[in-house]
Design a protein around this motif. Structure first.
Motif, short mmCIF file in Angstrom:
data_model
loop_
_atom_site.label_atom_id
_atom_site.label_comp_id
_atom_site.label_asym_id
_atom_site.label_seq_id
_atom_site.Cartn_x
_atom_site.Cartn_y
_atom_site.Cartn_z
N PRO A 220 0.83 -1.21 0.00
CA PRO A 220 0.00 0.00 0.00
C PRO A 220 0.87 1.26 0.00
N VAL B 108 0.84 5.62 0.90
CA VAL B 108 0.28 6.51 1.92
C VAL B 108 -0.16 7.83 1.30
N GLU C 159 -3.34 10.59 7.97
CA GLU C 159 -2.87 9.80 6.84
C GLU C 159 -3.68 8.52 6.72
N GLU D 189 -3.85 4.74 3.96
CA GLU D 189 -3.19 3.95 2.93
C GLU D 189 -4.20 3.58 1.86
N ASN E 31 -4.46 0.95 -1.90
CA ASN E 31 -3.86 -0.12 -2.66
C ASN E 31 -4.55 -0.23 -4.00
#
Length: 89
Positions: free
Chosen positions: A65, A67, A81, A83, A85
């Protein structure tokens, strides 16, 4: 001013110009594998959505992933923050 720092997934690319004409966007930069978006200001509790289309240019095994960081330009301690994918839907 709000900064949105989007790290691109390994093997992917994006066109930063896609974000330049979005609402409240002051400027968009591209540096290495990051897209940096500068937003004038946001109102509390009013959601805004942005779309950035990414394109895979190199196949990568075991893709990790990436960020996305959002923070205040003047108070960098005010940050969040998450993540993402691929596929990111």
């Amino acid at each position: 001013m709000i900064i949105v720092d989007i790290k691109l997934l390994s093997g992917f690319t994006a066109d930063p110009g896609e974000l330049k004409n979005q609402i409240l966007v002051e400027r968009v930069d591209s540096k290495d594998d990051h897209i940096i978006m500068y937003i004038k200001e946001l109102q509390r509790n009013i959601p805004i959505n942005y779309e950035l289309h990414i394109t895979q240019v190199l196949p990568v095994k075991n893709l990790k992933p990436a960020v996305i960081k959002v923070y205040d330009y003047y108070q960098t301690s005010d940050q969040s923050e998450t993540e993402y994918n691929s596929p990111c839907v």
